[in-house]
Design a protein around this motif. Structure first.
Motif, PDB file in Angstrom:
ATOM      1  N   LEU A 148       7.090  -3.811   6.419  1.00  0.00           N
ATOM      2  CA  LEU A 148       8.243  -3.098   5.892  1.00  0.00           C
ATOM      3  C   LEU A 148       7.802  -1.681   5.506  1.00  0.00           C
ATOM      4  CD1 LEU A 148       8.514  -6.191   3.884  1.00  0.00           C
ATOM      5  CD2 LEU A 148      10.632  -5.463   4.959  1.00  0.00           C
ATOM      6  N   PRO A 149       7.941  -0.709   6.415  1.00  0.00           N
ATOM      7  CA  PRO A 149       7.467   0.642   6.122  1.00  0.00           C
ATOM      8  C   PRO A 149       8.311   1.334   5.053  1.00  0.00           C
ATOM      9  CG  PRO A 149       8.512   0.563   8.271  1.00  0.00           C
ATOM     10  CD  PRO A 149       8.502  -0.836   7.740  1.00  0.00           C
ATOM     11  N   LYS A 150       7.617   2.083   4.211  1.00  0.00           N
ATOM     12  CA  LYS A 150       8.284   2.829   3.146  1.00  0.00           C
ATOM     13  C   LYS A 150       8.727   4.197   3.666  1.00  0.00           C
ATOM     14  CE  LYS A 150       5.481   0.962  -0.617  1.00  0.00           C
ATOM     15  NZ  LYS A 150       4.540   1.341  -1.696  1.00  0.00           N
ATOM     16  N   LYS A 151       9.771   4.723   3.051  1.00  0.00           N
ATOM     17  CA  LYS A 151      10.191   6.092   3.347  1.00  0.00           C
ATOM     18  C   LYS A 151       9.165   7.031   2.738  1.00  0.00           C
ATOM     19  CE  LYS A 151      15.120   5.178   3.206  1.00  0.00           C
ATOM     20  NZ  LYS A 151      16.365   5.369   2.462  1.00  0.00           N
ATOM     21  N   GLU A 152       8.965   8.152   3.421  1.00  0.00           N
ATOM     22  CA  GLU A 152       8.065   9.158   2.856  1.00  0.00           C
ATOM     23  C   GLU A 152       8.800   9.860   1.731  1.00  0.00           C
ATOM     24  OE1 GLU A 152       6.014  11.801   5.471  1.00  0.00           O
ATOM     25  OE2 GLU A 152       5.867  10.261   7.026  1.00  0.00           O
ATOM     26  N   VAL A 153       8.180   9.839   0.579  1.00  0.00           N
ATOM     27  CA  VAL A 153       8.783  10.463  -0.587  1.00  0.00           C
ATOM     28  C   VAL A 153       8.217  11.872  -0.708  1.00  0.00           C
ATOM     29  CG1 VAL A 153       9.068  10.292  -3.088  1.00  0.00           C
ATOM     30  CG2 VAL A 153       8.935   8.216  -1.703  1.00  0.00           C
ATOM     31  N   ALA A 154       9.130  12.813  -0.792  1.00  0.00           N
ATOM     32  CA  ALA A 154       8.689  14.196  -0.938  1.00  0.00           C
ATOM     33  C   ALA A 154       8.102  14.381  -2.326  1.00  0.00           C
ATOM     34  CB  ALA A 154       9.860  15.147  -0.725  1.00  0.00           C
ATOM     35  N   VAL A 155       6.893  14.890  -2.359  1.00  0.00           N
ATOM     36  CA  VAL A 155       6.228  15.125  -3.637  1.00  0.00           C
ATOM     37  C   VAL A 155       6.784  16.416  -4.214  1.00  0.00           C
ATOM     38  CG1 VAL A 155       4.010  15.532  -4.752  1.00  0.00           C
ATOM     39  CG2 VAL A 155       4.172  13.962  -2.812  1.00  0.00           C
ATOM     40  N   ASN A 196       0.864  -1.175   0.000  1.00  0.00           N
ATOM     41  CA  ASN A 196       0.000   0.000   0.000  1.00  0.00           C
ATOM     42  C   ASN A 196       0.902   1.228   0.000  1.00  0.00           C
ATOM     43  OD1 ASN A 196       0.702   0.632   2.741  1.00  0.00           O
ATOM     44  ND2 ASN A 196      -0.876  -0.764   3.474  1.00  0.00           N
ATOM     45  N   GLU A 197       0.325   2.410   0.169  1.00  0.00           N
ATOM     46  CA  GLU A 197       1.109   3.641   0.096  1.00  0.00           C
ATOM     47  C   GLU A 197       2.167   3.744   1.183  1.00  0.00           C
ATOM     48  OE1 GLU A 197      -1.509   6.986   0.077  1.00  0.00           O
ATOM     49  OE2 GLU A 197      -2.551   6.324  -1.726  1.00  0.00           O
ATOM     50  N   LYS A 198       1.900   3.158   2.346  1.00  0.00           N
ATOM     51  CA  LYS A 198       2.789   3.337   3.492  1.00  0.00           C
ATOM     52  C   LYS A 198       3.783   2.200   3.711  1.00  0.00           C
ATOM     53  CE  LYS A 198      -0.405   6.217   6.051  1.00  0.00           C
ATOM     54  NZ  LYS A 198      -1.090   6.452   7.310  1.00  0.00           N
ATOM     55  N   GLU A 199       3.446   0.967   3.248  1.00  0.00           N
ATOM     56  CA  GLU A 199       4.302  -0.168   3.589  1.00  0.00           C
ATOM     57  C   GLU A 199       4.093  -1.352   2.649  1.00  0.00           C
ATOM     58  OE1 GLU A 199       3.222  -1.443   7.523  1.00  0.00           O
ATOM     59  OE2 GLU A 199       1.268  -2.146   6.888  1.00  0.00           O
ATOM     60  N   TYR A 200       5.031  -2.282   2.753  1.00  0.00           N
ATOM     61  CA  TYR A 200       4.856  -3.624   2.217  1.00  0.00           C
ATOM     62  C   TYR A 200       4.538  -4.515   3.412  1.00  0.00           C
ATOM     63  CZ  TYR A 200       7.474  -2.165  -1.951  1.00  0.00           C
ATOM     64  OH  TYR A 200       7.905  -1.533  -3.083  1.00  0.00           O
ATOM     65  N   LYS A 201       3.755  -5.546   3.176  1.00  0.00           N
ATOM     66  CA  LYS A 201       3.479  -6.522   4.228  1.00  0.00           C
ATOM     67  C   LYS A 201       3.676  -7.903   3.618  1.00  0.00           C
ATOM     68  CE  LYS A 201      -0.104  -8.064   7.413  1.00  0.00           C
ATOM     69  NZ  LYS A 201      -1.493  -7.880   7.845  1.00  0.00           N
TER      70      LYS A 201
END
Length: 155
Positions: A138-145, A56-61
């Motif tokens: 596995l949380p994703k890094k926040e990508v600056a838009v 999803n937008e925030k993480e992999y599971k």
């Protein structure tokens, strides 16, 4: 970016291949992919759990169905941008009767590896085992838009 998966069974690495590859390539027939046709031992395949990978937008599971194990049986590590998941369980059964004794040993293990994408927060990876399912978040890094360049007319 996606996770790359491989399975290791008794020291042999078998890559996971997508069905699309085989549908596009007429060289591979269905008999090559028929692992139940006696080429491999069924017990060997039963010991390697399949993985569900959810993004999803925030993480992999990653979900691994591994009933019958305990938290202490698992080892989850990160090494060289690889997530390594393994488990070992050794059991001993004894039965004594008046005329005979039995003592049986069983040893089960599995090993899975996942190539990790670069957009993860490695320090925040978490694993939980509940009701026979190992969940690895596995949380994703926040990508600056990037904001689009706004041109301002000079008058």
């Amino acid at each position: 970016m996606s996770l790359v998966v491989s399975k290791k069974r008794n020291g042999r690495t078998l890559p996971t291949m997508t069905e699309d590859f085989f549908n596009m390539n007429p060289f591979f027939g269905s008999s090559l992919l028929d692992f139940n046709g006696g080429l491999f031992n069924e017990k060997e395949f039963a010991l390697v759990p399949d993985a569900n990978i959810i993004e999803n937008e925030k993480e992999y599971k990653i979900e691994l169905a591994v009933p019958g194990l305990e938290r202490k049986d698992f080892k989850v590590e990160i090494e060289d941008d690889m997530l390594l998941v393994s488990a070992e369980k050794e059991e001993e059964t004894k039965h004594e009767d008046k005329n005979y004794r039995t003592r049986e040993f069983s040893y089960n293990s599995f090993y899975r590896s996942f190539v990790l994408p670069k957009n993860l927060v490695i320090d925040k990876i978490d694993a939980k085992y509940h009701n026979g399912v190992l969940d690895i978040m596995l949380p994703k890094k926040e990508v600056a838009v990037e904001r689009p360049v706004k041109k301002i007319k000079v008058e």
